[in-house]
Every structure is written in structure tokens, then in C-alpha cells.
Design an enzyme around this catalytic site. Structure first.
Site, PDB file in Angstrom:
ATOM      1  N   ASP A  74       0.799 -17.852   3.755  1.00  0.00           N
ATOM      2  CA  ASP A  74      -0.213 -18.706   3.119  1.00  0.00           C
ATOM      3  C   ASP A  74      -0.577 -19.882   4.021  1.00  0.00           C
ATOM      4  O   ASP A  74      -1.749 -20.124   4.330  1.00  0.00           O
ATOM      5  CB  ASP A  74       0.256 -19.157   1.721  1.00  0.00           C
ATOM      6  CG  ASP A  74       1.700 -19.661   1.689  1.00  0.00           C
ATOM      7  OD1 ASP A  74       2.396 -19.566   2.725  1.00  0.00           O
ATOM      8  OD2 ASP A  74       2.131 -20.166   0.636  1.00  0.00           O
ATOM      9  N   LYS A  94       6.460 -13.748   3.980  1.00  0.00           N
ATOM     10  CA  LYS A  94       6.667 -14.553   2.772  1.00  0.00           C
ATOM     11  C   LYS A  94       8.134 -14.399   2.383  1.00  0.00           C
ATOM     12  O   LYS A  94       8.484 -14.072   1.239  1.00  0.00           O
ATOM     13  CB  LYS A  94       5.708 -14.060   1.678  1.00  0.00           C
ATOM     14  CG  LYS A  94       5.570 -14.969   0.494  1.00  0.00           C
ATOM     15  CD  LYS A  94       4.711 -16.191   0.727  1.00  0.00           C
ATOM     16  CE  LYS A  94       4.764 -17.081  -0.495  1.00  0.00           C
ATOM     17  NZ  LYS A  94       4.130 -18.385  -0.314  1.00  0.00           N
ATOM     18  N   ASP A 140      -9.627 -10.641   7.138  1.00  0.00           N
ATOM     19  CA  ASP A 140     -10.917 -11.008   6.551  1.00  0.00           C
ATOM     20  C   ASP A 140     -11.125 -12.519   6.643  1.00  0.00           C
ATOM     21  O   ASP A 140     -12.212 -12.986   7.003  1.00  0.00           O
ATOM     22  CB  ASP A 140     -11.006 -10.584   5.076  1.00  0.00           C
ATOM     23  CG  ASP A 140     -11.616  -9.196   4.899  1.00  0.00           C
ATOM     24  OD1 ASP A 140     -11.462  -8.365   5.823  1.00  0.00           O
ATOM     25  OD2 ASP A 140     -12.239  -8.941   3.854  1.00  0.00           O
ATOM     26  N   ASP A 167      -4.376  -7.555   5.773  1.00  0.00           N
ATOM     27  CA  ASP A 167      -5.707  -7.263   5.230  1.00  0.00           C
ATOM     28  C   ASP A 167      -6.420  -8.572   4.904  1.00  0.00           C
ATOM     29  O   ASP A 167      -7.575  -8.785   5.294  1.00  0.00           O
ATOM     30  CB  ASP A 167      -5.543  -6.401   3.969  1.00  0.00           C
ATOM     31  CG  ASP A 167      -6.875  -6.050   3.336  1.00  0.00           C
ATOM     32  OD1 ASP A 167      -7.828  -5.760   4.081  1.00  0.00           O
ATOM     33  OD2 ASP A 167      -6.966  -6.070   2.100  1.00  0.00           O
ATOM     34  N   TYR A 188       0.828  -1.205   0.000  1.00  0.00           N
ATOM     35  CA  TYR A 188       0.000   0.000   0.000  1.00  0.00           C
ATOM     36  C   TYR A 188       0.859   1.250   0.000  1.00  0.00           C
ATOM     37  O   TYR A 188       0.461   2.289   0.501  1.00  0.00           O
ATOM     38  CB  TYR A 188      -0.905   0.013   1.241  1.00  0.00           C
ATOM     39  CG  TYR A 188      -2.052  -0.982   1.221  1.00  0.00           C
ATOM     40  CD1 TYR A 188      -1.940  -2.225   0.618  1.00  0.00           C
ATOM     41  CD2 TYR A 188      -3.255  -0.675   1.836  1.00  0.00           C
ATOM     42  CE1 TYR A 188      -2.989  -3.133   0.621  1.00  0.00           C
ATOM     43  CE2 TYR A 188      -4.312  -1.577   1.853  1.00  0.00           C
ATOM     44  CZ  TYR A 188      -4.175  -2.805   1.238  1.00  0.00           C
ATOM     45  OH  TYR A 188      -5.208  -3.694   1.248  1.00  0.00           O
TER      46      TYR A 188
END
Ligand code: IPM
Ligand code: MG
Length: 327
Positions: free
Chosen positions: A192, A161, A220, A216, A116
Site C-alpha cells: 500500500d 503485505k 495500473d 495487477d 488468482y
């Protein structure tokens, strides 16, 4: 001192859930000073500008901000207002608690950089976004997360990651340094595999720190553990300002139908009180939510038939009953 709170309803269901959260705040803290700030799609449609410098100044003038949700205007050059506010107020820590039967997870997401960064461009045959991970940005979020983990007597998982991204080699290294320095127990996990494992074994997690977009997505996904995004609050915290908002968006598909679950917004208001040092107020709100839900007053996403407003009425009544009143 009076707590001065800027209230941004925003768009869509933000205009339905924030009034409930606002009534809850007014009930539990009659001394609070609330003032509205209008930003978002509604304002853009009316004035051509979704958020101006005066709005940012008004937000900065408050002790805290209660924020609903914003719909993205249909303008190709549009940049997210929420991201702009997070950057301008330097709200670097996005804190997302996910609690349920047998688990209590705190997702801490870096909130100002990573994917971002806002550094992006479109060329003839490709579009590029730069993923910026800085030493300063990583260190402050790592320190914040390590302190939270330490305060809970807990454990810190560093989501990354680094097997693919050099930028995450740096992020992971700094998080390890800070966690070790703070004396908190830690481990690292690839984002992941971590996302799946959090869903399968939520009780094994405590505080998780990760970069902006991974956080983010993870937050969710973690909504699955509690029955949806209608229940998840968040705090965006910086050294000088703080903004509290539900994790969900403006949900235009159900806006105006009195079906939105206001719990995420009300819990965000509870986080606001807690951040302002009013821990009892926050506990009262959570107790009232549980009591109302236990009585079967639920919005449709929870399998009930109560509307947003009716749920708010039940909550305010619960907060006014003598046994609920704050110590
Ligand atoms: C969130 C939202 C925002 C984000 C959007 C609306 C910019 O998804 O708060 O999780 O991606 O951070
Ligand atoms: Mg999101």
C-alpha cells in the site's frame, strides 16, 4: 529460423490496436510468420465457447503470442480466458515496464497463483477465494526478478503485505533468499505504502517484484506516471511459452471509434521481438514511436487528434524511412 507468432486480436479495441502492432511487426520483420487465433467474447457469442482445447494447442504451437484484449462474456459461470491461458502455458512472470522522464521501473508480477488461484466457492452467506502462495511459485518469480535486477545492475524492491498475510511472510522470505543468493541489492516494502511512493518518487525505483493481484493493481496505478494505460505494454513469460499484451483491457466504451492508443500494443510487439533476441528490432520500434509522438501525431488520450489507424500509418512510414531502418 522463422519466428512463428500467434496473433489474438480478441475483442473491443483489441481488434483495432493489434492490427497496428501486426503491421509494425510485418514492416520490421518481413520474415515473421503470423497466424490468427480467435478466442474471447466474439467467439463465445458465436459458438458458446470462448476458448477451446484446439485454441490452446494453437497458442502452444507458436514461438510467441501477440494478444489484444478480451471482454468478459455476461455469463455468471465464466472464468477469465486470459487467466486460463496464463495457467495452461505456465506463463509465471508478468513483466510490466513503466518508463518516462527520469524513471525506468520494471514491475514483475507473479502470474499463476496468489489470489488468482482459482480456488473459490460461494456458500449461503459468503464467498471465499483462497490466496495460494507456494514455495515453488515464489522461488521462480523471485529468481526471475533477481536476475532481471542483476542484469540491469539494479535494485530489487519486494512488494508485500507480510504485516497482515502469512502467505506474504513466505513470499517475502523466499524473495529475500533469492535476491541475497543472486547478489542483488534489495529491500522490502508494504504494497500500500509502496504504491503511493512509486507514484510520488518513481526515480527511486528499479525492479519491483510482487504477488499476482498486488502487481495487477500496482501496474495500473503506475499508468498514472506515463499518462494512462494506452502506453503500457507487458510480457507474460514462462519457460516454454511467452505472450505479449497491452496492460489495458478491451475498453468497450471506445471500441469501434478509432480512438484507441495503439502504443501499448506496439510496445508489446517490441517486447516480443526483444524476447526473441531481436533487440535492434525492439529499439527501432521504440525510436519510431518517439519520433511520431514528437511530431505531434497522438491519439486523443495523449491530447492529440490522430485516430488509431492514422497513428499506425505514421508509425509504419517512420519505420520505412532510411534513417530508421535497422542496422
Ligand atoms: C491484467 C488484467 C487481467 C488481470 C484480467 C483481465 C484478468 O487486469 O492483465 O492486468 O487481472 O490480470
Ligand atoms: Mg490489470
Amino acid at each position: 529460423m522463422t519466428l512463428k507468432v500467434a496473433v489474438v486480436e480478441g475483442d473491443g479495441i483489441g481488434r483495432e490496436v493489434i492490427p497496428v502492432a501486426r503491421r509494425v511487426l510485418e514492416t520490421i520483420r518481413p520474415d515473421i510468420e503470423l497466424f490468427p487465433v480467435e478466442v474471447g467474447y466474439g467467439k463465445w457469442a458465436r459458438t458458446g465457447c470462448a476458448c477451446d482445447a484446439d485454441d490452446i494447442a494453437a497458442l502452444k504451437s507458436a514461438d510467441s503470442i501477440l494478444f489484444g484484449a478480451i471482454t468478459t462474456p455476461p455469463d455468471p459461470g465464466y472464468n477469465s480466458i486470459l487467466l486460463r491461458i496464463r495457467k495452461e502455458l505456465d506463463l509465471y512472470a508478468n513483466v510490466r515496464p513503466v518508463q518516462g522522464e527520469g524513471f525506468d521501473i520494471l514491475i514483475i508480477r507473479e502470474n499463476t497463483e496468489g489470489l488468482y488461484s482459482g480456488i473459490e466457492w460461494h456458500e449461503e452467506d459468503r464467498a471465499c477465494t483462497v490466496r495460494v502462495i507456494t514455495v515453488k511459485g515464489s522461488r521462480r518469480i523471485a529468481r526471475f526478478a533477481a536476475e532481471r535486477a542483476l542484469a540491469r545492475g539494479g535494485h530489487l524492491t519486494i512488494g508485500n503485505k507480510a504485516n497482515v498475510l502469512k502467505s506474504d511472510v513466505l513470499f517475502r522470505e523466499i524473495c529475500i533468499e533469492e535476491a541475497t543468493g543472486a547478489g542483488v541489492r534489495w529491500d522490502t516494502a508494504f504494497i500500500d505504502a509502496l504504491t503511493l511512493d512509486v507514484l510520488m518518487h518513481p526515480a527511486e525505483y528499479d525492479v519491483i517484484v510482487t504477488t499476482n493481484m498486488f502487481g495487477d493493481i500496482l501496474s495500473d496505478a503506475a499508468g498514472y506516471l506515463v499518462g494512462g494505460l494506452g502506453l503500457l505494454p507487458s510480457a507474460n513469460i514462462g519457460d516454454r511459452h511467452a505472450l505479449f499484451e497491452p496492460v489495458h483491457g478491451s475498453a468497450p466504451d471506445i471500441a469501434g471509434t478509432d480512438r484507441a492508443n495503439p502504443i501499448a500494443a506496439v510496445r508489446s510487439a517490441a517486447m516480443l521481438l526483444d524476447h526473441a533476441g531481436d533487440h535492434d528490432g525492439a529499439v527501432c520500434i521504440e525510436t519510431a514511436i518517439r519520433e511520431v509522438v514528437a511530431r505531434g501525431v497522438k491519439t486523443p488520450d495523449m491530447g492529440g487528434r490522430a485516430g488509431t489507424r492514422a497513428f499506425g500509418d505514421a508509425l509504419v512510414t517512420a519505420l520505412q524511412t532510411p534513417h530508421q531502418q535497422r542496422p
